[in-house]
Enzyme design. Structure first.
Site, PDB file in Angstrom:
ATOM      1  N   ASN A  73       2.313  -4.575   8.751  1.00  0.00           N
ATOM      2  CA  ASN A  73       3.273  -3.822   7.925  1.00  0.00           C
ATOM      3  C   ASN A  73       4.698  -4.044   8.423  1.00  0.00           C
ATOM      4  O   ASN A  73       5.378  -3.142   8.885  1.00  0.00           O
ATOM      5  CB  ASN A  73       2.924  -2.324   7.883  1.00  0.00           C
ATOM      6  CG  ASN A  73       2.850  -1.688   9.256  1.00  0.00           C
ATOM      7  OD1 ASN A  73       2.514  -2.329  10.243  1.00  0.00           O
ATOM      8  ND2 ASN A  73       3.190  -0.418   9.335  1.00  0.00           N
TER       9      ASN A  73
ATOM     10  N   ASP B  52      -2.439   1.968  19.076  1.00  0.00           N
ATOM     11  CA  ASP B  52      -1.637   2.131  17.850  1.00  0.00           C
ATOM     12  C   ASP B  52      -0.160   2.305  18.215  1.00  0.00           C
ATOM     13  O   ASP B  52       0.528   3.200  17.717  1.00  0.00           O
ATOM     14  CB  ASP B  52      -2.128   3.297  16.982  1.00  0.00           C
ATOM     15  CG  ASP B  52      -1.503   3.258  15.581  1.00  0.00           C
ATOM     16  OD1 ASP B  52      -0.758   2.296  15.290  1.00  0.00           O
ATOM     17  OD2 ASP B  52      -1.752   4.182  14.793  1.00  0.00           O
TER      18      ASP B  52
ATOM     19  N   HIS C 143       1.856  -2.461  16.715  1.00  0.00           N
ATOM     20  CA  HIS C 143       2.909  -2.837  15.763  1.00  0.00           C
ATOM     21  C   HIS C 143       4.064  -3.432  16.559  1.00  0.00           C
ATOM     22  O   HIS C 143       4.875  -2.696  17.127  1.00  0.00           O
ATOM     23  CB  HIS C 143       3.383  -1.615  14.978  1.00  0.00           C
ATOM     24  CG  HIS C 143       2.302  -0.950  14.167  1.00  0.00           C
ATOM     25  ND1 HIS C 143       2.096  -1.224  12.835  1.00  0.00           N
ATOM     26  CD2 HIS C 143       1.344  -0.043  14.503  1.00  0.00           C
ATOM     27  CE1 HIS C 143       1.064  -0.494  12.381  1.00  0.00           C
ATOM     28  NE2 HIS C 143       0.593   0.230  13.381  1.00  0.00           N
TER      29      HIS C 143
ATOM     30  N   LYS D  97      -5.950  -6.416   7.551  1.00  0.00           N
ATOM     31  CA  LYS D  97      -5.688  -4.988   7.663  1.00  0.00           C
ATOM     32  C   LYS D  97      -5.593  -4.427   6.259  1.00  0.00           C
ATOM     33  O   LYS D  97      -4.983  -5.040   5.377  1.00  0.00           O
ATOM     34  CB  LYS D  97      -4.360  -4.759   8.401  1.00  0.00           C
ATOM     35  CG  LYS D  97      -3.890  -3.304   8.458  1.00  0.00           C
ATOM     36  CD  LYS D  97      -4.739  -2.478   9.414  1.00  0.00           C
ATOM     37  CE  LYS D  97      -4.359  -1.000   9.426  1.00  0.00           C
ATOM     38  NZ  LYS D  97      -3.265  -0.639  10.304  1.00  0.00           N
TER      39      LYS D  97
END
Ligand code: DOR
Ligand code: ZN
Ligand code: ZN
Length: 446
Positions: free
Chosen positions: A95, A310, A63, A146
């Site tokens: 996101n 992650d 991210h 995703k």
């Protein structure tokens, strides 16, 4: 001919063996691998003094934030963290603010990234509202899609099996994989609502809500739907024995399915979460110890295809909110992943071949990153030089990431990335960033 760079006295991981050699690099590619006496003349020569040379790592789950969430991380700091960790390619999750889920958002994100990145970056897109836009998003360069099953982040109604099936059919047509955050929204929300109503606001309540069953339920549901399509489904951060079991059953039944787990799910248990507190809060959460054993077995049996960090940075304030339901979940992992894995090589739990398979070869294969993931002539010169004997203590306050905390803080590791080359350019040298912003490249799906 005078090439850009020759790396001399390397011990390189080539074709499943570690061999003494030199590497000639020109215009971003590996031109020649061979004996020093066969190397062309070079503008620059670096003597690697017998250090280990690996294909740069590909972290398929990062991210990077930026845009409206740049206060947590931006393209520069996130890719600096990657370079410092020996990672030469990252795939960026959607996101964001705004959510990457259209041609327009992807195009804008790409444009902002181009000027700032230090390693290669490919982008995920969430599903758009209008499924017809999937093709255009792929044409714009998205590497994969995703799907967050725990809440609706993109345009797809995750409660609707029919809509999921339609989305999977279209992505299988354009041959893009779908990476899935497998936590079942309904099961999760029902449990969370009840806990909140009963004023349960601590770590134990969070663990109850994000139960093992929440993961397995989502995996099984998505596999039931995927079975009716030809889609390639990739399960992110698998954390439970049952989740993995369901995926293995799916693989055995012929569905195109791959999966990943993370260093934190392999090395840390729920006991660490209780000890460390919310800094170690992530979803799916850290689990009881027997799950760790099941994941290690999955690595050994090659049923777990890849590892990914992650990397999910937040501010310290966000990590320390009063109510557990307000704590931002995620762990900063780009700078700890490779040292943690190399330490396991030292202890004999992993081999160098495992590390390369899990973090270079297989991610390149799964996400269609053709000329990356292994050291061979003609491939991109994405390279990490590793000192297997160099020990250090993980010190999160020194991270390049804006998220300067880690559940691994203070761990002693053995094996350190000392130089990172991206497209033949030296980006990180002994922990320092030595290249300019924009040195990395955008990866687009071909
Ligand atoms: O721990 C997590 N952090 N899980 C997610 O699914 C999202 C991620 C984030 O973006 O912070
Ligand atoms: Zn996730
Ligand atoms: Zn994530």
């Amino acid at each position: 001919m005078i090439v850009d760079l020759v790396l001399s006295n390397a011990k390189a991981y080539l074709d499943s063996k570690i061999l003494g050699c030199s590497l000639a690099i020109n215009q971003g590619k590996i031109l020649k691998i061979g004996k020093e006496s066969n190397m062309p003349r070079a503008q620059t020569k670096i003597d690697l003094k017998n250090l280990l040379v690996l294909p740069g790592l590909i972290d398929a789950h990062v991210h990077l934030r930026d845009e409206g969430k740049a206060y947590k991380e931006d393209f520069y700091t996130g890719t600096a963290a990657a370079a410092a960790g020996g990672i030469t390619t990252v795939l960026d999750m959607p996101n964001n603010k705004p959510v990457t889920m259209s041609v327009e958002t992807l195009r804008r994100r790409t444009k902002i990234a181009e000027r700032k990145i230090l390693v290669n970056v490919g982008f995920y897109s969430e599903f758009p509202k209008n499924m017809k836009e999937i093709r255009e998003i792929v044409t714009e360069g998205a590497v994969a899609f995703k799907l967050f099953m725990s809440e609706q982040i993109g345009g797809l109604n995750v409660d609707d099996d029919y809509a999921l099936r339609e989305a999977l059919e279209i992505v299988s047509d354009v041959e893009a994989p779908v990476a899935v955050h497998a936590e079942d929204k309904t099961t999760l929300q029902e449990a969370e609502d009840e806990l909140r109503q009963n004023n349960c606001n601590g770590i134990e309540a969070f663990l109850k809500a994000h139960s093992e069953n929440v993961e397995a339920t989502a995996v099984k549901r998505l596999l039931r739907i995927a079975r009716q399509t030809a889609a390639h489904v990739h399960f992110c951060h698998i954390s439970t024995e049952n989740g993995l079991r369901a995926i293995i059953d799916g693989k055995n039944s012929g569905i195109i399915v791959t999966c990943e787990t993370t260093p934190h799910h392999l090395f840390l248990s729920v006991d660490d979460l209780r000890r460390i507190g919310t800094l170690a809060l992530t979803t799916p959460p850290l689990r009881e110890k027997h799950h760790l054993a099941a994941l290690w077995l999955g690595i050994k049996n090659k049923r777990i295809d890849i590892l990914a960090s992650d990397h999910a940075p937040h501010t310290l304030g966000e990590k320390k909110a009063k109510s557990i339901w307000d704590v931002k979940v995620g762990i900063s992992g780009l700078e700890t992943t490779l040292p943690l894995l190399l330490t396991q090589v030292k202890h004999g739990r992993l081999s160098i071949a495992d590390v390369v398979r899990l973090m270079s070869e297989e991610p390149a294969e799964i996400f269609g990153l053709g000329d990356r993931g292994c050291l061979k002539e003609g491939n991109n010169a994405d390279i990490v030089v590793v000192d297997l004997k160099k020990k250090h203590k993980i010190d999160a306050s020194k991270f390049h990431s804006k998220a300067k905390y880690s559940p691994f803080n203070g761990w002693n590791v053995e094996g350190t990335p000392v130089q990172t080359f991206v497209g033949g350019r030296l980006i990180m040298d002994e922990g320092e960033i030595v290249a300019e912003a924009g040195s990395g490249g955008i990866i687009r799906r071909e």
